[in-house]
Design a protein around this motif. Structure first.
Motif, PDB file in Angstrom:
ATOM      1  N   PRO A 197      35.333  41.956  50.687  1.00 22.60           N
ATOM      2  CA  PRO A 197      36.261  41.938  49.873  1.00 22.60           C
ATOM      3  C   PRO A 197      35.497  41.222  48.197  1.00 22.60           C
ATOM      4  O   PRO A 197      35.870  40.275  48.018  1.00 22.60           O
ATOM      5  CB  PRO A 197      37.809  41.402  49.834  1.00 22.60           C
ATOM      6  CG  PRO A 197      38.035  41.455  50.982  1.00 22.60           C
ATOM      7  CD  PRO A 197      36.230  41.309  51.850  1.00 22.60           C
ATOM      8  N   THR A 198      35.991  42.107  46.980  1.00 23.26           N
ATOM      9  CA  THR A 198      35.094  41.746  45.642  1.00 23.26           C
ATOM     10  C   THR A 198      36.107  41.827  45.080  1.00 23.26           C
ATOM     11  O   THR A 198      36.581  42.598  45.074  1.00 23.26           O
ATOM     12  CB  THR A 198      34.114  42.105  45.729  1.00 23.26           C
ATOM     13  OG1 THR A 198      33.015  42.142  46.797  1.00 23.26           O
ATOM     14  CG2 THR A 198      33.338  41.487  44.924  1.00 23.26           C
ATOM     15  N   ASP A 202      37.586  45.627  44.366  1.00 22.35           N
ATOM     16  CA  ASP A 202      36.972  46.074  46.016  1.00 22.35           C
ATOM     17  C   ASP A 202      37.480  45.433  47.200  1.00 22.35           C
ATOM     18  O   ASP A 202      37.277  44.825  47.765  1.00 22.35           O
ATOM     19  CB  ASP A 202      35.884  46.127  45.751  1.00 22.35           C
ATOM     20  CG  ASP A 202      35.046  47.298  47.061  1.00 22.35           C
ATOM     21  OD1 ASP A 202      35.712  47.961  47.988  1.00 22.35           O
ATOM     22  OD2 ASP A 202      33.773  47.210  46.859  1.00 22.35           O
ATOM     23  N   TYR A 203      38.837  45.447  47.162  1.00 24.26           N
ATOM     24  CA  TYR A 203      39.757  44.833  48.440  1.00 24.26           C
ATOM     25  C   TYR A 203      38.939  45.700  49.625  1.00 24.26           C
ATOM     26  O   TYR A 203      39.678  44.498  50.535  1.00 24.26           O
ATOM     27  CB  TYR A 203      41.304  44.841  47.945  1.00 24.26           C
ATOM     28  CG  TYR A 203      41.707  46.641  48.052  1.00 24.26           C
ATOM     29  CD1 TYR A 203      42.577  46.753  49.132  1.00 24.26           C
ATOM     30  CD2 TYR A 203      41.702  47.329  47.358  1.00 24.26           C
ATOM     31  CE1 TYR A 203      42.860  48.536  49.440  1.00 24.26           C
ATOM     32  CE2 TYR A 203      42.590  48.560  47.268  1.00 24.26           C
ATOM     33  CZ  TYR A 203      43.181  48.833  48.351  1.00 24.26           C
ATOM     34  OH  TYR A 203      43.596  50.122  48.496  1.00 24.26           O
ATOM     35  N   LYS A 249      29.199  43.247  53.934  1.00 26.36           N
ATOM     36  CA  LYS A 249      30.604  43.527  52.796  1.00 26.36           C
ATOM     37  C   LYS A 249      31.364  43.060  53.503  1.00 26.36           C
ATOM     38  O   LYS A 249      31.985  42.123  53.721  1.00 26.36           O
ATOM     39  CB  LYS A 249      31.184  45.188  53.076  1.00 26.36           C
ATOM     40  CG  LYS A 249      29.433  45.729  52.926  1.00 26.36           C
ATOM     41  CD  LYS A 249      30.268  47.612  53.140  1.00 26.36           C
ATOM     42  CE  LYS A 249      28.823  48.454  52.506  1.00 26.36           C
ATOM     43  NZ  LYS A 249      29.710  49.959  52.138  1.00 26.36           N
ATOM     44  N   THR A 309      33.997  36.578  45.602  1.00 22.43           N
ATOM     45  CA  THR A 309      34.128  36.688  46.738  1.00 22.43           C
ATOM     46  C   THR A 309      34.750  35.376  47.238  1.00 22.43           C
ATOM     47  O   THR A 309      33.985  33.940  46.796  1.00 22.43           O
ATOM     48  CB  THR A 309      33.424  37.084  47.317  1.00 22.43           C
ATOM     49  OG1 THR A 309      31.828  36.049  47.567  1.00 22.43           O
ATOM     50  CG2 THR A 309      32.763  38.358  47.130  1.00 22.43           C
ATOM     51  N   ARG A 357      29.799  38.433  39.893  1.00 23.28           N
ATOM     52  CA  ARG A 357      30.645  38.831  41.518  1.00 23.28           C
ATOM     53  C   ARG A 357      31.565  38.103  41.885  1.00 23.28           C
ATOM     54  O   ARG A 357      30.918  36.714  41.479  1.00 23.28           O
ATOM     55  CB  ARG A 357      29.699  39.210  42.320  1.00 23.28           C
ATOM     56  CG  ARG A 357      30.485  40.413  43.937  1.00 23.28           C
ATOM     57  CD  ARG A 357      29.571  40.372  44.156  1.00 23.28           C
ATOM     58  NE  ARG A 357      27.645  39.738  44.200  1.00 23.28           N
ATOM     59  CZ  ARG A 357      27.289  39.596  45.601  1.00 23.28           C
ATOM     60  NH1 ARG A 357      28.489  39.675  46.973  1.00 23.28           N
ATOM     61  NH2 ARG A 357      26.596  38.664  45.249  1.00 23.28           N
ATOM     62  N   ALA A 401      36.315  46.505  50.632  1.00 22.46           N
ATOM     63  CA  ALA A 401      34.735  46.106  50.477  1.00 22.46           C
ATOM     64  C   ALA A 401      34.248  47.554  50.734  1.00 22.46           C
ATOM     65  O   ALA A 401      33.088  47.870  51.758  1.00 22.46           O
ATOM     66  CB  ALA A 401      34.496  45.551  51.846  1.00 22.46           C
ATOM     67  N   LEU A 402      34.095  48.773  49.803  1.00 21.20           N
ATOM     68  CA  LEU A 402      34.151  50.361  50.178  1.00 21.20           C
ATOM     69  C   LEU A 402      32.629  50.204  49.420  1.00 21.20           C
ATOM     70  O   LEU A 402      31.605  51.107  49.424  1.00 21.20           O
ATOM     71  CB  LEU A 402      34.721  51.254  50.561  1.00 21.20           C
ATOM     72  CG  LEU A 402      36.204  50.976  50.433  1.00 21.20           C
ATOM     73  CD1 LEU A 402      37.524  51.909  50.325  1.00 21.20           C
ATOM     74  CD2 LEU A 402      35.936  51.262  51.932  1.00 21.20           C
ATOM     75  N   GLY A 403      32.554  49.438  48.542  1.00 21.18           N
ATOM     76  CA  GLY A 403      30.974  49.766  47.904  1.00 21.18           C
ATOM     77  C   GLY A 403      29.648  49.378  48.452  1.00 21.18           C
ATOM     78  O   GLY A 403      29.792  48.720  49.180  1.00 21.18           O
ATOM     79  N   ILE A 425      28.110  44.413  46.605  1.00 25.50           N
ATOM     80  CA  ILE A 425      29.665  43.397  47.185  1.00 25.50           C
ATOM     81  C   ILE A 425      28.767  42.801  48.227  1.00 25.50           C
ATOM     82  O   ILE A 425      29.023  41.704  48.732  1.00 25.50           O
ATOM     83  CB  ILE A 425      30.724  43.922  47.755  1.00 25.50           C
ATOM     84  CG1 ILE A 425      30.460  45.296  48.748  1.00 25.50           C
ATOM     85  CG2 ILE A 425      31.081  45.219  46.208  1.00 25.50           C
ATOM     86  CD1 ILE A 425      31.418  45.472  49.238  1.00 25.50           C
ATOM     87  N   ILE A 439      36.748  45.307  38.679  1.00 25.43           N
ATOM     88  CA  ILE A 439      36.510  45.653  39.642  1.00 25.43           C
ATOM     89  C   ILE A 439      37.641  44.896  40.400  1.00 25.43           C
ATOM     90  O   ILE A 439      36.727  44.538  40.789  1.00 25.43           O
ATOM     91  CB  ILE A 439      35.262  46.981  39.171  1.00 25.43           C
ATOM     92  CG1 ILE A 439      35.288  47.470  38.253  1.00 25.43           C
ATOM     93  CG2 ILE A 439      35.440  47.509  40.827  1.00 25.43           C
ATOM     94  CD1 ILE A 439      33.389  48.462  38.335  1.00 25.43           C
TER      95      ILE A 439
END
Length: 69
Positions: A26-27, A10-11, A24, A44, A42, A13-15, A20, A8
């Motif tokens: 990007p992860t 999450d560029y 927050k 980062t 995870r 950082a919406l999670g 994340i 997954i």
């Protein structure tokens, strides 16, 4: 379905902070099937992404996001 590994990204950082972190950022997640359950790993910033499926993979999230911009 027995998928051994999935990622997954999450560029933006919406999670949720639960996933994340706080603050927050990007992860990347590498999710690995172990004993019938997925373990979410995870990654980062400059932490190298570790993947059993791609053991030679040698990039960090920061490197990948820099290429994409």
């Amino acid at each position: 379905m027995g998928i051994e590994e999935y990622w997954i990204v999450d560029y933006a950082a919406l999670g949720g902070k639960k996933f994340i972190g706080n603050p927050k950022q990007p992860t990347f997640f590498v999710c690995i099937l172990e004993e019938g359950e997925y373990q979410m790993n995870r990654f980062t910033e400059n932490t190298p992404i570790i993947s059993p499926t791609f053991p030679q993979f040698n990039l960090s999230p920061q490197q990948i996001f820099a290429i994409a911009l």
